[in-house]
Design a protein around this motif. Sequence first.
Motif, short mmCIF file in Angstrom:
data_model
loop_
_atom_site.label_atom_id
_atom_site.label_comp_id
_atom_site.label_asym_id
_atom_site.label_seq_id
_atom_site.Cartn_x
_atom_site.Cartn_y
_atom_site.Cartn_z
N ILE A 87 0.79 -1.22 -0.08
CA ILE A 87 0.07 -0.18 -0.17
C ILE A 87 0.88 1.25 -0.16
O ILE A 87 0.71 2.15 -0.81
CB ILE A 87 -0.91 -0.17 1.44
CG1 ILE A 87 -2.16 -1.39 0.89
CG2 ILE A 87 -1.75 1.27 1.38
CD1 ILE A 87 -2.98 -1.33 2.18
N TYR A 88 1.97 1.15 0.65
CA TYR A 88 2.88 2.24 0.88
C TYR A 88 3.61 2.53 -0.51
O TYR A 88 3.59 3.65 -1.01
CB TYR A 88 3.73 2.05 2.13
CG TYR A 88 4.92 3.25 1.98
CD1 TYR A 88 4.77 4.58 2.58
CD2 TYR A 88 6.19 2.84 1.45
CE1 TYR A 88 5.73 5.32 2.61
CE2 TYR A 88 7.21 3.91 1.60
CZ TYR A 88 6.95 5.10 2.05
OH TYR A 88 7.85 6.06 2.03
N ASP A 89 3.94 1.55 -1.07
CA ASP A 89 4.55 1.66 -2.31
C ASP A 89 3.84 2.23 -3.63
O ASP A 89 4.11 3.18 -4.27
CB ASP A 89 5.09 0.53 -2.97
CG ASP A 89 6.47 -0.20 -2.09
OD1 ASP A 89 6.88 0.71 -1.43
OD2 ASP A 89 6.67 -1.42 -2.08
N LEU A 90 2.39 1.80 -3.45
CA LEU A 90 1.69 2.47 -4.47
C LEU A 90 1.28 3.86 -4.11
O LEU A 90 1.06 4.64 -5.09
CB LEU A 90 0.15 1.52 -4.48
CG LEU A 90 0.51 0.17 -5.05
CD1 LEU A 90 -0.72 -0.65 -4.53
CD2 LEU A 90 0.44 0.40 -6.69
N PHE A 91 1.22 4.18 -2.70
CA PHE A 91 0.79 5.63 -2.46
C PHE A 91 1.93 6.52 -3.11
O PHE A 91 1.74 7.49 -3.33
CB PHE A 91 0.80 5.59 -1.01
CG PHE A 91 0.94 6.97 -0.41
CD1 PHE A 91 0.08 8.16 -0.49
CD2 PHE A 91 2.04 7.57 0.18
CE1 PHE A 91 0.29 9.18 0.00
CE2 PHE A 91 2.23 8.76 0.81
CZ PHE A 91 1.40 9.77 0.73
N LEU A 92 3.25 6.12 -2.97
CA LEU A 92 4.44 6.94 -3.37
C LEU A 92 3.91 7.16 -4.83
O LEU A 92 4.44 8.19 -5.16
CB LEU A 92 5.65 6.33 -3.06
CG LEU A 92 6.01 6.24 -1.63
CD1 LEU A 92 7.39 5.53 -1.50
CD2 LEU A 92 5.95 7.55 -0.82
N ARG A 93 3.58 6.32 -5.54
CA ARG A 93 3.51 6.36 -7.01
C ARG A 93 2.23 7.38 -7.49
O ARG A 93 1.99 8.01 -8.24
CB ARG A 93 3.45 5.09 -7.75
CG ARG A 93 4.61 4.40 -7.56
CD ARG A 93 4.66 3.18 -8.07
NE ARG A 93 4.34 2.86 -9.38
CZ ARG A 93 3.81 1.57 -9.85
NH1 ARG A 93 3.66 0.73 -8.97
NH2 ARG A 93 3.40 1.63 -11.36
#
Length: 455
Positions: A87-93
Amino acid sequence: MKKVAYFSPLNPIRSGISDYSEDILPYLAKSFEIDLYVPTGFVLENESIKSEFSVRFFSEFERKYRNEAYDIIIYHMGNNYEAHREIYDLFLRYPGIVVLHDYSLHHFFASKTLAQGHNEQYCDEMLYSHVDNGLEQARRFLSNKIRPLWETASLTYPLNLRILNRAQAVIVHSEFANKLLRDQASYVPIFSVPMPSTHVSRLEDLQQEKEAARQALGIAGDDIVIASLGHANPTKRIHKVIEVLSYLKKNKQLKRFKYYVVGEVATSYHLREMVKQYGLQDHVIITGYVKLDEFETYIAASDICVNLRYPTQGESSASLLKILGHGKPVIATNIGSFGEFPAEIVHKVGYDDSEVSAIAKAIVQICESDQHMIQKQVLEFVNRHHTLQICADQYANLVDEIVESKQANVFISLEKVIENYTEKVMEFGTGQTSLEESLQRFANEVVGVFNRDNP
């Protein structure tokens, strides 16, 4: 109806945030058309959620995003690294609204870096969020000169700046966390939505609910039942409660009683040894992990609930609201969001040298109080401030405000201006625009950002 992409842990991931989302989603669905996003191959445990919502895999999101399928994206973030890493990785993008369940994310980033053997990445995160002082503290920890910062100074070094700089807005569950974030990053729209109580009993039903719960669990009707509920680790101060109960038993201030520790126990937290040390084997029951319906049954069966927390990560307690929804008297630590509850609703104790005596005094005081009056006050408070519908309505209002750009993250707005300015400078190099025109546009756009975001 606005279209929302919703990212959160969901059951069978064991997380309070999984339960939180599954509780509030049916109420949010009254205001939004929601797509739930889960890891590729993930199978939802909750059949009701599975049947009532469109469930998509993370791998499908980029295509939907590029097709502008959503008005807003909502991400839920907490400290459980395995539950939130994708979820965090997707949020950064793909930035969106972040529901920040813990003000400090130091545990998350320690798991993301140190636990994977990436010490330098931990240093990089500390430098990014807390500049030179953060880097110095990271180096001192890695040199074994200080204890882990997530245990001793988590609120001082919350490691949440990447979230703040990329979020369109942040939602928290307490004024305590709200103030910390505003002091830290005033350029980000910060909102508070209270933690909901997922069940609110009727006053006239409480005695019947208690009797039925005790019968289901095999608990004697005349025992005083005290309970601590939720994941058990040293921050929950259960060892202090055991010490208190030993003292009260020895001084004959508490005779027929049972203390239930309901929830999974951290492997490093040696509660059974403590129980044996204090001679309370006949009084303390450690259940281990229980499912949510059984969790609620233990609350209903209780006379007093204990919800201590120290140190805090700036979180709010879902279990505390579940307890209050059953009209139960509760003892909590006077810290962070817990300290915001009125004294007539929550019995608050300190976390200093007076902690044991304060807990003992609170237990005796509750036992001697008018239980009906306590229950009435607690349920009225929950119905005024903490129902699922109240919380869902606040989400709907906030999302409308953010989508309509009444408030925006100034950091993101400036980032877009700088990107645009860079393109204009490149055009200047090709002769398509003058440097004076580029600089004037840049200045106008910067002024526009601050005029829009600071009316």
